[in-house]
Design a protein around this motif. Structure first.
Motif, PDB file in Angstrom:
ATOM      1  N   ARG A 206      -8.603  11.313 -27.062  1.00  0.00           N
ATOM      2  CA  ARG A 206      -9.748  10.534 -26.587  1.00  0.00           C
ATOM      3  C   ARG A 206     -10.929  11.435 -26.256  1.00  0.00           C
ATOM      4  NH1 ARG A 206      -6.065   8.084 -23.185  1.00  0.00           N
ATOM      5  NH2 ARG A 206      -7.231   8.864 -21.382  1.00  0.00           N
ATOM      6  N   ALA A 207     -10.653  12.634 -25.732  1.00  0.00           N
ATOM      7  CA  ALA A 207     -11.729  13.568 -25.396  1.00  0.00           C
ATOM      8  C   ALA A 207     -12.490  13.986 -26.647  1.00  0.00           C
ATOM      9  CB  ALA A 207     -11.155  14.791 -24.683  1.00  0.00           C
ATOM     10  N   GLU A 209     -12.584  12.380 -29.531  1.00  0.00           N
ATOM     11  CA  GLU A 209     -13.248  11.208 -30.090  1.00  0.00           C
ATOM     12  C   GLU A 209     -14.560  10.934 -29.362  1.00  0.00           C
ATOM     13  OE1 GLU A 209     -10.318   8.186 -29.717  1.00  0.00           O
ATOM     14  OE2 GLU A 209      -9.286   8.683 -31.590  1.00  0.00           O
ATOM     15  N   THR A 210     -14.550  11.076 -28.037  1.00  0.00           N
ATOM     16  CA  THR A 210     -15.771  10.864 -27.255  1.00  0.00           C
ATOM     17  C   THR A 210     -16.819  11.911 -27.599  1.00  0.00           C
ATOM     18  OG1 THR A 210     -14.516   9.885 -25.430  1.00  0.00           O
ATOM     19  CG2 THR A 210     -16.719  10.705 -24.923  1.00  0.00           C
ATOM     20  N   ARG A 213     -18.228  11.179 -31.024  1.00  0.00           N
ATOM     21  CA  ARG A 213     -19.044   9.961 -31.062  1.00  0.00           C
ATOM     22  C   ARG A 213     -20.339  10.111 -30.273  1.00  0.00           C
ATOM     23  NH1 ARG A 213     -15.504   7.103 -29.151  1.00  0.00           N
ATOM     24  NH2 ARG A 213     -16.165   7.009 -26.967  1.00  0.00           N
ATOM     25  N   GLU A 214     -20.260  10.714 -29.088  1.00  0.00           N
ATOM     26  CA  GLU A 214     -21.405  10.774 -28.184  1.00  0.00           C
ATOM     27  C   GLU A 214     -22.050  12.152 -28.122  1.00  0.00           C
ATOM     28  OE1 GLU A 214     -20.214   9.275 -24.397  1.00  0.00           O
ATOM     29  OE2 GLU A 214     -19.362   7.422 -25.221  1.00  0.00           O
ATOM     30  N   PHE A 217     -18.371  15.439 -24.161  1.00  0.00           N
ATOM     31  CA  PHE A 217     -17.343  14.871 -23.278  1.00  0.00           C
ATOM     32  C   PHE A 217     -17.278  15.752 -22.034  1.00  0.00           C
ATOM     33  CE2 PHE A 217     -13.018  15.150 -21.599  1.00  0.00           C
ATOM     34  CZ  PHE A 217     -12.761  13.823 -21.298  1.00  0.00           C
TER      35      PHE A 217
END
Length: 669
Positions: A206-207, A209-210, A213-214, A217
């Motif tokens: 998830r880290a 992916e964040t 995406r953004e 993280f």
């Protein structure tokens, strides 16, 4: 290599054309060497780079362009030998101009053969790439310094990840914090540093992916060292992209903030302990003051009741009324003290209505004068045409009484209290003016001034703070001005204080103007709230968990001709209502036990009998229950403790009944 000597249509041979082409090129040095390295030709580019004219250099050995270090190493002959043996020599290095300056050259040497294949010399092409060399050196130096910087940082773990999370480099800080050497972690997945719980929840994935995406993280959490111990980490992961926007990987920075976290936790624990200590100190001040005030009130009530019982036993009935009035007065003062506490917390339930401040002041003048004693004169200045305001009249009376008593305490040797009511049109004031915090609007201002000792700037700053008092410990709650401030604020008004040491104090209460067309309309509004009396027999359901209250209400209503029923909680009350739908009035306490409070009971009762009149009573009701959720038509609220005539008057106004006229045959209970 052969050269076509045929001529073109313009009569110039191709050989001459090649010669003109080579001689015109200025960005490259292009010239011929004999098999021994002697310069045979020289173009404009060679002259531009190296500074020699053709006359100066043709016939000279090309070794003169090499540095002394390269000459000593035999590089010129070595270059020609490689070109002859391998078909080409290519390299970069320093070369020397005519003026002795150096430039970085890119060099290509090719062997030349004639038509028969006989070796006849070399073709040499040189380009000045000094600018490129300087830029590359600067970049390498920058990269080297950056590597030294990153590797020299030991307080932060700084390393790179591949797009899938594999570790691609590792600095000294990462080794110090996490315990792994570079050889142990390069190529392994960074999830190895996460706790088992975080890995089960796929926190590493998830880290990334964040961050992808953004772009970033950032988080804090537990991480695991090589030895299995845990540390609290602050983590930042940034995505890294190339010039085309393609993801190259991630830059990861981790810092061990375990000590800072522990310090923050200890600081918070210390702060909470301090808050608790201050809270207990405040509670101590509050309870001390309340105990003082309540004990005095209870002493008066108990003493008068004891005297009342004694006189009844002795048959001395002449003074009974006096002792009853004194006991009732003590109860009312006790209720007022409770209201002061609720007002301080802004938790009281206000019963706002139109109020004529001038009439209010005149009505309690006797009480005010008795409260301050004969040594203090009270002067009232009533402004003509004073607007009405909209507030709880009883609370305004109580606030005025508190302020007058405070003024009395500030004048132990006597003095004067001035009460002045006026209309104020607030149109906005400069920020440094006393009324700057009061929004524009129409207000009724009630000013209470004294000729007392006044306040120091320090006392003035704390005057409205809860529990603050200048009286000796245990001689007051410190809630006088807090109560006033709370009540006025809850009434959408404002309080200002003007005081100076030795010059007395003026406290201004600003209450919003009541919007009405005229005073006549206000009087009509008040009169219309009192319904006409009708002659109807009433059956009343009383629901209260306090036996003494149920008994008192039952006896009071029976005494005045009503037929009361009684229940201890909401469920019992609802059962009685279902069994007797002819009930005319429900009187219920709000704070009932058993899972159904009085407001819920009222709503359920309205489902059975929509037109049922309901009177809610309570010793304390959250304003949200009454004010933020307005009572519907036919439902009223009365605050405990209340006087008998107040209750009967409200019952009468709600039901068009005729209290005071006993019914001949009370209804069965």
């Amino acid at each position: 290599m052969s050269i076509d000597k045929s001529k073109s249509s313009d009569g110039i041979s191709l050989e001459r054309r090649y010669q003109l082409l080579v001689e015109s090129i200025k960005d490259y040095a292009i010239y011929m060497l004999s098999p021994e390295g002697i310069v045979n030709s020289w173009n404009a580019g060679a002259q531009h780079f190296k500074g020699y004219t053709a006359k100066e250099i043709v016939g000279q050995n090309f070794s003169r362009f090499f540095t002394p270090e390269d000459l000593a190493a035999g590089l010129p002959a070595h270059a020609l030998q490689i070109a002859l043996n391998q078909g080409q020599f290519e390299s970069e290095g320093w070369r020397v101009r005519k003026d002795g300056s150096r430039f970085w050259a890119h060099v290509v040497i090719d062997p030349i053969h004639d038509e028969s294949g006989k070796f006849i010399g070399f073709a040499k092409i040189t380009r000045d790439v000094t600018t490129k060399k300087v830029a590359q050196d600067a970049l390498r130096d920058s990269e080297a310094r950056f590597r030294f910087l990153v590797n020299g940082v030991t307080d932060y773990a700084i390393y790179m990840l591949s797009p899938t999370g594999e570790i691609t480099n590792w600095n000294a800080g990462a080794q110090r914090i996490k315990g792994y050497t570079e050889q142990e972690v390069i190529g392994t997945h960074f999830s190895r540093f996460y706790t088992e719980e975080d890995n089960l929840q796929k926190a590493p994935t998830r880290a990334l992916e964040t961050a992808s995406r953004e772009g970033k993280f950032e988080a804090e959490g537990w991480r695991v060292r090589k030895d299995g111990s845990r540390f609290w980490a602050h983590v930042v992961i940034d995505s890294v992209h190339d010039q085309h926007g393609d993801l190259l990987g991630f830059a990861k920075i981790t810092r061990d903030v375990t000590q800072q976290r522990e310090s923050a936790i200890k600081l918070e624990e210390t702060r909470l302990a301090l808050v608790q200590s201050q809270k207990m100190e405040s509670i101590g001040k509050l309870t001390g003051g309340i105990a003082h005030d309540f004990n005095n009130l209870l002493q008066g009530i108990m003493g008068n009741l004891d005297l009342l019982r004694l006189r009844i036993a002795l048959g001395q009935t002449a003074e009974l009324g006096h002792h009853l009035d004194a006991a009732i007065s003590g109860v009312k003062r006790s209720a007022a003290l409770t209201h002061r506490l609720l007002a301080f917390a802004r938790r009281q339930t206000l019963q706002a209505k139109p109020v004529d401040v001038n009439l209010l002041v005149q009505a309690i003048m006797d009480l005010l004068q008795r409260s301050v004693g004969p040594d203090i004169a009270i002067h009232v200045n009533a402004e003509e045409g004073l607007w009405w305001t909209h507030c709880d009249q009883n609370q305004l009376e109580n606030a005025l009484l508190n302020l007058v008593i405070n003024a009395r305490d500030a004048m132990p040797e006597g003095g004067r209290v001035s009460i002045h009511a006026s209309n104020v049109l607030q149109q906005g004031t400069a920020a440094n003016q006393p009324m700057s915090r009061i929004p524009p609007g129409d207000y009724v201002r009630l000013s209470i001034s004294d000729t007392g000792s006044g306040m120091t700037p320090e006392v003035l700053k704390q005057a409205c703070e809860p529990f603050f008092t200048t009286k000796p410990f245990g001689e007051g709650t410190g809630l006088g001005l807090s109560m006033v401030h709370g009540f006025i604020t809850q009434s959408d008004g404002y309080v200002s204080i003007d005081s100076a040491l030795g010059k007395g104090t003026t406290i201004n209460l600003y209450l919003p103007k009541h919007v009405a067309l005229s005073e006549a309309l206000l009087l009509n509004e008040i009169q219309e709230a009192i319904p006409a009396v009708s002659k109807k027999r009433l059956e009343v359901l009383i629901v209260d968990d306090e036996e003494a209250v149920r008994t008192m209400l039952t006896e009071m209503l029976q005494q005045f001709g009503y037929a009361p029923l009684a229940a201890t909680d909401g469920h019992d009350g609802l059962h009685l209502l279902e069994a007797r739908p002819q009930l005319d009035l429900l009187i219920t306490d709000i704070g009932l036990p058993g899972g159904m409070n009085g407001r819920q009971l009222a709503n359920a009762a309205r489902q059975i009998k929509p037109e049922l009149k309901i009177l809610l009573i309570s010793g304390y009701a959250d304003p949200a229950v009454i004010e933020k959720d307005p009572l519907p038509s036919g439902m009223q609220f009365l605050m405990k403790p209340f006087a008998m005539d107040t209750l009967l008057s409200m019952v009468q106004s709600m039901t068009d009944s005729e209290p005071g006229k006993k019914q001949e045959e009370p209804l069965d209970k």
